[in-house]
Design an enzyme around this catalytic site. Structure first.
Site, PDB file in Angstrom:
ATOM      1  N   GLU A 177      24.425  55.373  38.908  1.00 43.06           N
ATOM      2  CA  GLU A 177      25.425  55.801  37.932  1.00 43.06           C
ATOM      3  C   GLU A 177      24.708  56.733  36.957  1.00 43.06           C
ATOM      4  OE1 GLU A 177      29.082  54.086  35.229  1.00 43.06           O
ATOM      5  OE2 GLU A 177      27.331  52.808  35.517  1.00 43.06           O
ATOM      6  N   ASP A 230      31.249  46.024  37.110  1.00 44.39           N
ATOM      7  CA  ASP A 230      30.395  46.752  36.164  1.00 44.39           C
ATOM      8  C   ASP A 230      29.540  45.753  35.391  1.00 44.39           C
ATOM      9  OD1 ASP A 230      29.347  49.037  34.981  1.00 44.39           O
ATOM     10  OD2 ASP A 230      30.917  49.189  33.457  1.00 44.39           O
ATOM     11  N   GLN A 270      35.351  56.176  29.768  1.00 40.40           N
ATOM     12  CA  GLN A 270      34.457  57.331  29.665  1.00 40.40           C
ATOM     13  C   GLN A 270      34.978  58.528  30.471  1.00 40.40           C
ATOM     14  OE1 GLN A 270      32.137  57.430  27.357  1.00 40.40           O
ATOM     15  NE2 GLN A 270      32.779  55.326  26.862  1.00 40.40           N
ATOM     16  N   HIS A 312      32.070  59.355  33.652  1.00 41.20           N
ATOM     17  CA  HIS A 312      31.326  59.717  32.450  1.00 41.20           C
ATOM     18  C   HIS A 312      31.460  61.226  32.242  1.00 41.20           C
ATOM     19  CE1 HIS A 312      29.371  55.878  31.367  1.00 41.20           C
ATOM     20  NE2 HIS A 312      29.535  55.624  32.651  1.00 41.20           N
ATOM     21  N   LEU A 342      31.558  49.404  24.438  1.00 40.18           N
ATOM     22  CA  LEU A 342      31.508  48.454  25.543  1.00 40.18           C
ATOM     23  C   LEU A 342      30.330  48.779  26.448  1.00 40.18           C
ATOM     24  CD1 LEU A 342      35.276  48.156  26.576  1.00 40.18           C
ATOM     25  CD2 LEU A 342      33.854  46.352  25.587  1.00 40.18           C
ATOM     26  N   ALA A 349      27.510  53.271  27.599  1.00 39.73           N
ATOM     27  CA  ALA A 349      26.416  52.392  27.176  1.00 39.73           C
ATOM     28  C   ALA A 349      25.093  52.846  27.780  1.00 39.73           C
ATOM     29  CB  ALA A 349      26.716  50.956  27.578  1.00 39.73           C
TER      30      ALA A 349
END
Length: 400
Positions: free
Chosen positions: A146, A291, A237, A212, A325, A157
């Site tokens: 990721e 996740d 995101q 993201h 988060l 995060a």
């Protein structure tokens, strides 16, 4: 109680091709509800489904649901172990533990980190996958990176100082370190060189997930045309929806050849949003993910994600500095149960946790379905969807 995975009789049974029959459970393929049937297993494969089957060993499943084992394709850690920084032994330890949640296979996900850290992580995960074997827990199906090819304005995060434009030469290093087990990589398609990178990654057999990202609707369309086939935890995101610029999430939901990851913890998404995802994507495209981070399975407290401090309070994980988060502490058995609370049928919820994840990473011909010739990776659930037993390759690896 978690079984001793190295029991001599299990090893011998597997090697001599013992025929095992799981009898009298309600079998959900999950495409069909077959009703009460027996399942015969030999050499780790399902060889027969029917009635009055006999074998060398019989296991009673009366009153239980028999379904495909769960597959988590976006999973960062468990029980204090963070895959970005874990040793191969620690990865194997996670594999031995998560079977209690019905998980029979997973991709070990990393977060953005220094290049050398990610190369090492790829190698440690791959080494664990090669060392795993029958009776040792869930299958380690490969690596999911990721990042680091993400948009720093959508950091989530992660540490944005490690984000960068996509690099094919780095991809080659990651592939080599992962011993060919790099199966999925998340990319922000608006970054320079992203479309060429996506085409190259897909040509190498790597699934590209988009996330993201501040990508527009049209940029996402172009990325899917280049070969991207998955949405990285939908809506989280991603550019927010606007009626004149729907953005990345709505683009991916609208394209029928894209699988949609969803964290079904009622925290990352409002229930109404989850219902929207299910209505738009349908039962065939939603992929339940956790996740989950290293704090999963542990009490509230302070933990780490890719070197960043996180705080878990009331089971919710946040970055200590920004409050964002930070993954979740969700497990897939709970994710499935949550989908039923949402109003999704049991068969569809099971499909989202097994068949669709397997198909989304190109393993749908071996995993994720109860059918002849498929791997006997199975979960037995009671009427409250609690995991009673888990089988990997026909070997019982967990019993409650």
């Amino acid at each position: 109680m978690l079984r001793n995975f190295f029991l001599l009789d299990q090893v011998i049974n597997y090697r001599v091709k013992m025929r095992v029959v799981i009898k009298g459970g309600r079998v959900l393929t999950p495409f069909l509800d077959l009703g009460v049937k027996d399942i015969a297993i030999e050499s780790g494969k399902i060889i027969d489904i029917g009635e009055n089957l006999v074998g060398d060993k019989t296991l009673d499943a009366a009153g239980l649901i028999v379904a495909p084992g769960f597959i988590d394709t976006h999973f960062h850690g468990y029980g204090g172990i963070d895959f970005t920084q874990a040793s191969s032994d620690e990865v194997l330890g996670v594999a031995s533990q998560i079977v209690k949640h019905g998980v029979t296979g997973f991709l070990a996900s990393t977060v953005a980190a220094p290049h050398e850290v990610l190369v090492k992580a790829c190698n440690q995960i791959a080494t664990a996958a090669q060392a795993s074997g029958t009776g040792r827990g869930a299958r380690i199906l490969g690596v999911h990176l990721e990042g680091p090819y993400l948009n720093p304005r959508m950091r989530g995060a992660m540490d944005p100082s490690y984000f960068k434009p996509p690099s094919v030469s780095e991809l080659s290093e990651f592939q080599k370190a992962s011993l060919g087990l790099l199966r999925q990589i998340t990319v922000a398609p608006e970054l320079p060189g992203a479309y060429e990178f996506i085409r190259e990654a897909v040509a190498r057999g790597i699934v590209v997930s988009l996330g993201h990202s501040e990508a527009t609707y049209e940029e996402a369309v172009r990325a899917v045309l280049a070969g991207a086939s998955k949405a990285n935890h939908i809506f989280n995101q991603m550019r927010a929806f606007h009626h004149r610029e729907p953005g990345l999430a709505m683009s991916l939901l609208s394209q029928e050849n894209v699988y949609i990851e969803m964290i079904s913890d009622f925290i990352h998404l409002h229930p109404a949003t989850m219902r929207l995802v299910v209505r738009m994507a349908g039962a065939s495209r939603v992929v339940l993910i956790t996740d989950a981070v290293a704090a999963t399975g542990l009490p509230d407290g302070e933990y780490s994600l890719g070197g960043l401090k996180i705080i878990v309070k009331n089971g919710v994980s946040h970055l200590a500095d920004t409050g964002a988060l930070a993954g979740s502490t969700l497990t897939l058995d709970v994710a499935v149960a949550n989908m039923l609370r949402l109003g999704v049928s049991l068969q569809d919820a099971l499909r989202m946790a097994s068949t669709n994840p397997a198909q989304s990473i190109g393993l749908g011909r071996e995993y994720g379905t109860v059918a002849l010739g498929y791997n006997a990776d199975l979960v037995l659930l009671d009427d409250k969807l609690r995991v009673e037993k888990t089988f990997v390759g026909g070997v019982e690896v967990y019993s409650r």
